[in-house]
Design a protein around this motif. Structure first.
Motif, short mmCIF file in Angstrom:
data_model
loop_
_atom_site.label_atom_id
_atom_site.label_comp_id
_atom_site.label_asym_id
_atom_site.label_seq_id
_atom_site.Cartn_x
_atom_site.Cartn_y
_atom_site.Cartn_z
N PRO A 279 42.02 43.39 51.64
CA PRO A 279 43.17 42.52 51.33
C PRO A 279 43.01 41.95 49.93
O PRO A 279 41.93 41.50 49.55
CB PRO A 279 43.08 41.42 52.40
N GLU B 227 45.04 36.95 45.28
CA GLU B 227 46.08 36.71 44.28
C GLU B 227 45.45 36.36 42.94
O GLU B 227 44.59 35.47 42.85
CB GLU B 227 46.99 35.57 44.73
N VAL C 142 46.56 42.01 57.56
CA VAL C 142 47.09 42.59 56.31
C VAL C 142 48.49 43.15 56.50
O VAL C 142 48.98 43.90 55.66
CB VAL C 142 46.14 43.68 55.75
N VAL D 110 50.94 42.89 53.66
CA VAL D 110 50.18 42.32 52.55
C VAL D 110 49.65 43.46 51.69
O VAL D 110 48.99 44.37 52.21
CB VAL D 110 48.99 41.47 53.05
N SER E 73 47.35 45.77 49.99
CA SER E 73 45.91 45.91 50.22
C SER E 73 45.43 47.25 49.69
O SER E 73 46.22 48.18 49.46
CB SER E 73 45.59 45.81 51.72
#
Length: 306
Positions: A8, A11, A261, A264, A266
């Motif tokens: 994952p 940011e 995840v 998300v 990844s």
């Protein structure tokens, strides 16, 4: 066969970007005193916009008049390799680019052990990890992304380069206060990176034979009445359908990891030594059957966000 891993992404905010020579704006800042023509560009808070109509004093961020005066083009070049989102839309076919080299340092502020780069156009990628109080780097490796074909002098001087576009490494020392410097070199050319992710790798089984690769292009071809054709070039997207084996007692934990995840961006890696099994994106489907003799299989369908 190899350990199937998912990472994952952390940011990457401006606060975590310690050093980066690329500019913080691709275009001039928006100004209320400027009259803009159709096609003009501005940058506000690291986002690029293009004027759709001639106007003045219509702020790209706050203006709500319809039809809109500006089109959101997404993140500036500096951050495009970390975030391609425009609202909930992820643009394909975009990348961070620079002449000769992309060189930056990130301070994650937490433990990581993995890094992945996809859509790389470069001769080499160097990864250097340093920590305060330690003189020498705790990690310093350079990876060749292209090489000349061997076998004869003719092949060496005139042969086609063998290249790889993707890189994934899982042996970064897990310091919680490390700085990570990435140097993407393409001397005499343009260095490019489609996407990059750093984070903590998690095992989700063993990738096996039967994994399939795909690529879908979004260009359109229109045939005219006289037989001529009009081609409108657009982006393309890679996909990988991983075939994975795991033990029966891994199924629940793998489901939980994939739940975390869900939607998300990844890093998914079937085998780090096989660059074509490295992808950054999301997974669409996870299909598994009941294990037999404590061995189970599942299919993980992933597609690139690049």
């Amino acid at each position: 066969m190899s350990q199937m891993k998912v990472v994952p992404g952390i940011e990457i905010t401006p606060a975590k970007m310690i050093v980066n020579a690329l500019p913080d704006a691709d275009y001039a800042a928006w100004s209320a005193a400027t009259t803009y023509a159709i096609g003009d560009f501005v940058t506000i808070d690291r986002i690029n916009y293009q004027a759709l109509v001639a106007h003045n004093n219509r702020n790209p961020v706050t203006d709500m008049v319809s039809p809109p005066a500006w089109q959101n083009l997404g993140w500036i070049n500096k951050y495009r390799m970390f975030n391609k989102a425009i609202g909930n839309t992820w643009k394909i076919g975009t990348f961070t680019a620079a002449q000769n080299v992309i060189d930056f340092t990130i301070r994650p502020g937490q433990r990581i052990n993995a890094i992945g780069l996809v859509g790389v156009y470069a001769s080499s990628v160097r990864i250097v990890m340093t920590v305060p109080g330690v003189t020498d780097p705790v990690y310093d490796k350079t990876f060749a992304m292209s090489s000349k074909a061997g076998g004869s002098w003719y092949q060496y001087f005139f042969g086609q380069f063998t290249t790889k576009d993707n890189l994934a490494e899982f042996d970064l020392p897990p310091y919680n206060n490390a700085d990570i410097r990435v140097i993407v070199s393409a001397t005499g050319s343009t260095a490019r990176v489609g996407m990059m992710i750093i984070g903590w790798a998690k095992n989700i089984g063993t990738a096996v034979y039967g994994t399939s690769l795909g690529r879908k292009k979004y260009s359109t071809i229109k045939e005219e009445f006289d037989g001529s054709i009009t081609i409108t070039k657009r982006g393309r997207r890679r996909s990988i359908d991983f075939q994975v084996e795991l033990t029966g007692d891994q199924i629940s934990s793998t489901q939980r990891i994939l739940d975390d995840v869900d939607d998300v961006p990844s890093l998914f890696v079937g085998a780090s030594n096989l660059a074509y099994t490295i992808i950054i994106g999301i997974y669409d489907d996870f299909d598994t059957g009941l294990p037999t003799y404590n061995r189970g299989q599942y299919t993980l369908k992933t597609r690139s966000l690049m």
